[in-house]
Design an enzyme around this catalytic site. Structure first.
Site, PDB file in Angstrom:
ATOM      1  N   GLY A 239       0.711  -1.282   0.072  1.00 59.08           N
ATOM      2  CA  GLY A 239      -0.097  -0.052   0.045  1.00 59.08           C
ATOM      3  C   GLY A 239       0.741   1.391   0.127  1.00 59.08           C
ATOM      4  O   GLY A 239       0.186   2.494  -0.269  1.00 59.08           O
ATOM      5  N   CYS A 345     -11.207   3.217 -29.831  1.00 59.36           N
ATOM      6  CA  CYS A 345     -12.558   3.763 -29.880  1.00 59.36           C
ATOM      7  C   CYS A 345     -13.326   4.113 -28.482  1.00 59.36           C
ATOM      8  O   CYS A 345     -14.362   3.354 -28.324  1.00 59.36           O
ATOM      9  CB  CYS A 345     -13.483   3.133 -31.031  1.00 59.36           C
ATOM     10  SG  CYS A 345     -12.326   3.114 -32.553  1.00 59.36           S
TER      11      CYS A 345
HETATM   12  C1  PLP Z   1      -2.580  -5.497  -4.313  1.00 61.16           C
HETATM   13  C2  PLP Z   1      -2.481  -6.034  -2.944  1.00 61.16           C
HETATM   14  C3  PLP Z   1      -1.111  -5.646  -2.344  1.00 61.16           C
HETATM   15  C4  PLP Z   1       0.049  -4.679  -2.939  1.00 61.16           C
HETATM   16  O1  PLP Z   1      -0.469  -3.569  -2.970  1.00 61.16           O
HETATM   17  P1  PLP Z   1       0.501  -2.239  -3.422  1.00 61.16           P
HETATM   18  O2  PLP Z   1      -0.336  -1.015  -3.106  1.00 61.16           O
HETATM   19  O3  PLP Z   1       0.648  -2.374  -4.706  1.00 61.16           O
HETATM   20  O4  PLP Z   1       1.595  -2.141  -2.612  1.00 61.16           O
HETATM   21  C5  PLP Z   1      -0.519  -6.311  -1.215  1.00 61.16           C
HETATM   22  N1  PLP Z   1      -1.267  -7.291  -0.791  1.00 61.16           N
HETATM   23  C6  PLP Z   1      -2.781  -7.381  -1.074  1.00 61.16           C
HETATM   24  C7  PLP Z   1      -3.726  -8.214  -0.308  1.00 61.16           C
HETATM   25  C8  PLP Z   1      -3.219  -6.792  -2.207  1.00 61.16           C
HETATM   26  O5  PLP Z   1      -4.308  -7.142  -2.647  1.00 61.16           O
END
Ligand code: PLP
Length: 418
Positions: A239, A345
């Site tokens: 995240g 398109c």
């Molecule tokens: C998508 C996801 C991640 C990675 O998230 P980032 O924002 O790209 O770091 C990690 N854990 C889970 C469960 C995810 O769905």
């Protein structure tokens, strides 16, 4: 910091001019920098060198085999969300014992395969999944290591499509139901509760929601210890945001300093699942201007890359920087505020709007920060073959996925006899 820099007005990937890569492989194309990928991974690994940890790259961000291989060699584990991703890890030489398996809808065949290869942990997202996993584990004579994905109900203050830790989201188990779910998991003979996890959203530019979630999970860990359920790891998901424009996300070391403070004195392994923060700025998307046109007063640069290649601008209204590959001024160029649009398109087919650039036909543009959620979200819409992926390693250029041929686009289709 990344390794896409200008030298004498020409954009390079590490030691290779982008224009050389384009001469060889054409446009549009994705170009990744190995040194940047490794650097971003090490930003996490180095910060955690003094505590027990496992960094499971959130591989849905960019799951090319060569990218996985690069990170596996650095010691990465992987956060997967499908059995296809598990098979990629194995194919790329990754260690299944370092895999955590997330996702709200894991199917029986996926659970079975993951048990067979012996993954590190199942990040379980519902009571129903606990029961399915238990039944399969018992049938296979195994005990599945589980972590429950808790929805901490924290607002990550990011785009609604990439916010995952709120009550209203489909992900995880509600915070208030956590203790009961752990009790249930400890009663089931096919399961061994070993961890707790959360993943509250993506592109977070502030640590406070992450730390708030950590505190909520630590308090659950203490409550569980009181009822005899001793967890071994805490997984904070991914995240962490990146700089697309003016964002100032915390460096992993700043975020992890706060995490380590809170984990001090606890016997817990820290698991993380970073995806975007490792891959996004390790890649660019290079596209060529087919033509320019002006409708009313609006200038358009029609380029050969489109929403089927890079959907983030269309899907989330995401802003990614668009820069010239060659900054030297040429006589036919027009300097204006351009909408950079593809040939697909759909009016929603754009890579960027109102970008002040100097452009003429044939000019190459690079869309920055395209290493995560770029190629992987691509499609064949408008019967467009997907772009090739290229990995630069100092002065070596590796074609790591070929451009899709026209024939390949209907290779799985059948006409019907009449
Ligand atoms: C998508 C996801 C991640 C990675 O998230 P980032 O924002 O790209 O770091 C990690 N854990 C889970 C469960 C995810 O769905």
């Amino acid at each position: 910091m990344d390794h896409f820099q200008y030298r004498d007005g020409a954009l390079f990937a590490e030691d290779i001019p982008i224009s050389d890569i384009v001469s060889k492989f054409g446009t549009p194309c994705f170009i990744y920098s190995k040194a940047t990928l490794v650097r971003h991974f090490r930003a996490y690994a180095d910060s955690l060198a003094d505590i027990p940890h496992l960094i499971c790259y959130g591989m849905k961000a960019n799951s090319n085999l060569a990218v996985l291989q690069t990170l596996a060699k650095e010691g990465a584990g992987f956060d997967i969300v499908s059995i296809g991703e598990l098979e990629r890890v194995i194919k790329a030489g990754g260690d299944p014992a370092k895999v955590v398996f997330s996702g709200v809808g894991k199917q029986d065949f996926e659970l079975r395969r993951a048990l067979e290869v012996g993954i590190h942990c199942f990040n379980v997202e519902s009571l129903a999944e606990l029961e399915h996993l238990n039944a399969i584990a018992i049938e296979m004579g195994k005990v599945a290591p589980v972590s429950l994905r808790i929805n901490p109900d924290v607002d990550p203050k990011t785009h609604p499509y990439i916010s995952t830790g709120l009550k209203a989201n489909k992900f995880g188990i509600a915070h208030k139901d956590a203790i009961a779910a752990y009790r249930r998991s400890s009663e089931l003979l096919g399961l061994s509760p070993v961890g707790i996890d959360c993943h509250i959203g993506s592109q977070l530019t502030d640590v406070s929601p992450l730390i708030e979630s950590l505190d909520k999970l630590l308090s659950l860990i203490d409550q569980l210890a009181d009822i005899g359920i001793q967890l071994k790891h805490i997984d904070l998901g991914g995240g962490l945001g990146v700089t697309y424009d003016q964002e100032t996300p915390p460096h992993p070391s700043e975020y992890l300093a706060l995490v380590k403070e809170r984990l001090a004195g606890r016997n817990l392994t820290l698991v993380l699942e970073p995806g975007r923060s490792i891959a996004a700025n390790a890649g660019i998307f290079v596209t060529k201007t087919i033509l320019t046109k002006t409708n009313q007063d609006q200038h358009f640069a029609i380029v050969d890359g489109a929403m089927n290649d890079l959907i983030r601008p269309s899907l989330y209204g995401a802003w990614q920087n668009i820069v010239p590959v060659d900054t030297t001024e040429k006589p036919g160029q027009i300097e204006a505020s351009f909408d950079i649009v593809g040939p697909v398109c759909e009016s929603g087919d754009f890579l960027g709007k109102a970008r002040t650039l100097r452009i003429q036909e044939g000019d190459l543009l690079a869309v920055r920060s395209a290493g995560a959620y770029g190629f992987v979200m691509g499609s064949n819409y408008n019967t467009r073959g997907r772009a090739p992926e290229i990995l630069v390693d100092i002065d070596q250029v590796h074609l790591i996925r070929e451009r899709e041929t026209i024939d390949s686009l209907w290779a799985l289709e059948h006409t019907v006899d009449d």
